[in-house]
Scaffold this active site. Structure first.
Site, mmCIF file in Angstrom:
data_model
loop_
_atom_site.group_PDB
_atom_site.id
_atom_site.type_symbol
_atom_site.label_atom_id
_atom_site.label_comp_id
_atom_site.label_asym_id
_atom_site.label_seq_id
_atom_site.Cartn_x
_atom_site.Cartn_y
_atom_site.Cartn_z
ATOM 1 N N ASN A 1 0.909 -1.034 -0.095
ATOM 2 C CA ASN A 1 0.033 0.039 -0.043
ATOM 3 C C ASN A 1 0.899 1.104 0.035
ATOM 4 O O ASN A 1 1.649 1.564 0.959
ATOM 5 C CB ASN A 1 -0.963 0.030 1.331
ATOM 6 C CG ASN A 1 -1.773 1.144 1.513
ATOM 7 O OD1 ASN A 1 -1.884 1.893 0.498
ATOM 8 N ND2 ASN A 1 -2.233 1.257 2.560
ATOM 9 N N LYS B 1 0.224 4.259 -0.018
ATOM 10 C CA LYS B 1 -0.731 5.334 0.497
ATOM 11 C C LYS B 1 -0.492 6.736 -0.540
ATOM 12 O O LYS B 1 -0.462 6.363 -1.687
ATOM 13 C CB LYS B 1 0.031 5.562 1.968
ATOM 14 C CG LYS B 1 -0.131 4.476 2.641
ATOM 15 C CD LYS B 1 -0.003 4.466 4.232
ATOM 16 C CE LYS B 1 -0.048 3.019 4.766
ATOM 17 N NZ LYS B 1 0.138 3.216 6.347
ATOM 18 N N HIS C 1 -9.264 1.430 5.324
ATOM 19 C CA HIS C 1 -7.950 1.548 5.949
ATOM 20 C C HIS C 1 -8.218 2.552 7.076
ATOM 21 O O HIS C 1 -9.026 3.523 7.075
ATOM 22 C CB HIS C 1 -6.895 2.074 4.833
ATOM 23 C CG HIS C 1 -5.755 1.984 5.486
ATOM 24 N ND1 HIS C 1 -5.250 2.987 6.393
ATOM 25 C CD2 HIS C 1 -4.570 1.139 5.093
ATOM 26 C CE1 HIS C 1 -3.875 2.418 6.698
ATOM 27 N NE2 HIS C 1 -3.551 1.433 6.041
ATOM 28 N N GLU D 1 -6.526 4.744 8.178
ATOM 29 C CA GLU D 1 -6.319 6.155 7.819
ATOM 30 C C GLU D 1 -7.213 6.997 6.843
ATOM 31 O O GLU D 1 -7.750 8.134 7.234
ATOM 32 C CB GLU D 1 -4.850 6.290 6.705
ATOM 33 C CG GLU D 1 -3.697 5.894 7.770
ATOM 34 C CD GLU D 1 -2.513 5.459 6.766
ATOM 35 O OE1 GLU D 1 -2.544 5.466 5.498
ATOM 36 O OE2 GLU D 1 -1.633 4.904 7.514
ATOM 37 N N GLU E 1 -5.179 -4.824 10.676
ATOM 38 C CA GLU E 1 -4.017 -3.970 10.983
ATOM 39 C C GLU E 1 -4.095 -2.913 12.427
ATOM 40 O O GLU E 1 -5.176 -2.107 12.173
ATOM 41 C CB GLU E 1 -4.001 -2.773 9.762
ATOM 42 C CG GLU E 1 -3.606 -3.274 8.561
ATOM 43 C CD GLU E 1 -3.246 -2.459 7.450
ATOM 44 O OE1 GLU E 1 -2.390 -2.624 6.719
ATOM 45 O OE2 GLU E 1 -3.840 -1.314 7.135
ATOM 46 N N GLY F 1 2.989 2.418 10.905
ATOM 47 C CA GLY F 1 4.018 3.388 10.765
ATOM 48 C C GLY F 1 4.673 3.882 11.833
ATOM 49 O O GLY F 1 5.312 4.729 11.957
ATOM 50 N N SER G 1 3.713 -2.165 10.052
ATOM 51 C CA SER G 1 5.218 -2.202 10.331
ATOM 52 C C SER G 1 6.082 -3.319 10.006
ATOM 53 O O SER G 1 6.855 -3.903 10.644
ATOM 54 C CB SER G 1 5.447 -1.819 12.053
ATOM 55 O OG SER G 1 5.171 -0.707 12.146
HETATM 56 P P1 13P Z 1 3.221 0.484 7.527
HETATM 57 O O1 13P Z 1 3.867 -0.739 6.933
HETATM 58 O O2 13P Z 1 4.164 1.698 7.093
HETATM 59 O O3 13P Z 1 3.270 0.332 8.972
HETATM 60 O O4 13P Z 1 1.745 0.656 7.128
HETATM 61 C C1 13P Z 1 0.965 -0.628 7.409
HETATM 62 C C2 13P Z 1 -0.484 0.068 6.325
HETATM 63 O O5 13P Z 1 -1.043 0.851 6.935
HETATM 64 C C3 13P Z 1 -0.459 -0.639 5.280
HETATM 65 O O6 13P Z 1 -1.939 -0.580 4.747
#
Ligand code: 13P
Length: 244
Positions: A8, A10, A91, A93, A160, A166, A202
Site C-alpha cells: 500500500n 498510500k 483503511h 487512515e 491492521e 507506521g 510495520s
Molecule cells: P506500515 O507498513 O508503513 O506500518 O503501514 C501499514 C499499512 O497501513 C498498510 O496498509
C-alpha cells in the site's frame, strides 16, 4: 490458500516511482501472489509497467456509487478500467481522515464486488481499545458491519492494529495469532468459506519471516516498506511459499 503480499503506497509516489516496479518485476515470488496499490494517478502506469509480470495492481479506495456527480472521487469501475484487480477499503487512515464508517465501507465493498474488484477490507483496534482489552470486540464489530451479507468474490481481510501502522511497533506473535484466529472464525461462521487474512503494521524485511510463520497469517499488507523494490522483494522472499 495462496499467500497474498500487498503493498500500500498510500499518498507516496510520482511517475519516477514506476522504476521501482520495473525492479520488482524480476524478483522471485514462487507460490506467492504479489500486489501493488499505488496512488490512483499511477494506477494505469503501474499496470502497464507490470503487464505480463503476474504482479497485480490495486486501488486504495473507491466510491460507493458506480458513477455520478462526486467531484474528486473514483468509482470501482474506473479503478478496474485503469488495470486494478483489487481495492483496499476501510483503511484506518481513511476512517480517520475522512470519517469513514463501517456502513460506508460495506457499501464500498458492494460497489467493488459489482465492478469485479476484489476488496481488501481493513480492520484493527486503537491502542486505547487494546489497553482496555477490547480488541476482539472492536474487530468483531468492524467485521460484522463493514462486510456485505454475501462474501464478495476474492474477499481479503487485512488486520491492521492502528498502533502498529507506521510506528515500528508490532504485536507479539501470540497477539497476532489470537486476532487472526478470531477473524478466521468470524468469517467462517458468517460466510462458510475460507477468506485470506493479511497482517499489516510495520512489516519490514527484518520481521516478515517471523510474522509469516504465525498461524492464520495468509500474507501481509505492507506500507512504508513496499515503496522500495529491494525491501518489498525481500519481504516477499521471506515467505516460505516464495521458495516453492
Ligand atoms: P506500515 O507498513 O508503513 O506500518 O503501514 C501499514 C499499512 O497501513 C498498510 O496498509
Amino acid at each position: 490458500m495462496t499467500p497474498l503480499i500487498a503493498g500500500n503506497w498510500k499518498m507516496f509516489g510520482l511517475k519516477a516511482a514506476l522504476a521501482e516496479l520495473e525492479a520488482l518485476k524480476g524478483a522471485p515470488r514462487g507460490g506467492t501472489e504479489a500486489l501493488v496499490c499505488p496512488p490512483a494517478t499511477l494506477l494505469a502506469g503501474a499496470a502497464a509497467t507490470l503487464a505480463g509480470s503476474g504482479i497485480g495492481v490495486g486501488g486504495q479506495d473507491c466510491h460507493k456509487a458506480p458513477e455520478g456527480a462526486h467531484t474528486g472521487d473514483l468509482s470501482a469501475g474506473m479503478l478496474k478500467d485503469a488495470g486494478a484487480s483489487y481495492v483496499i477499503l476501510g483503511h484506518s487512515e481513511r476512517r480517520r481522515d475522512h470519517g469513514e464508517s463501517d456502513a460506508l465501507v460495506r457499501a464500498k465493498a458492494l460497489a467493488a464486488a459489482g465492478a469485479g474488484l476484489k476488496p481488501i477490507v481493513c480492520v484493527g483496534e486503537t491502542i486505547e481499545e487494546r489497553n482496555a482489552g477490547r480488541e476482539g470486540e472492536v474487530v468483531r464489530a468492524q467485521l460484522a458491519a463493514s462486510l456485505p451479507d454475501a462474501a464478495p468474490g476474492g474477499l481479503v481481510i487485512a488486520y491492521e492494529p492502528v498502533w502498529a501502522i507506521g510506528t515500528g511497533l508490532t504485536p507479539t506473535n501470540p497477539q497476532i495469532e489470537a486476532m487472526h484466529a478470531l477473524i478466521h472464525a468470524a468469517l467462517k461462521a458468517r460466510f462458510g468459506v475460507g477468506v485470506r487474512v493479511l497482517y499489516g503494521g510495520s512489516v519490514k524485511p527484518s520481521n516478515a519471516a517471523e510474522i509469516f510463520a504465525v498461524a492464520g497469517v495468509d500474507g501481509a499488507l505492507v506500507g512504508g516498506a513496499s515503496l522500495k523494490a529491494a525491501d518489498f522483494s525481500a519481504i516477499i522472499k521471506a515467505h516460505p511459499a516464495a521458495a516453492a
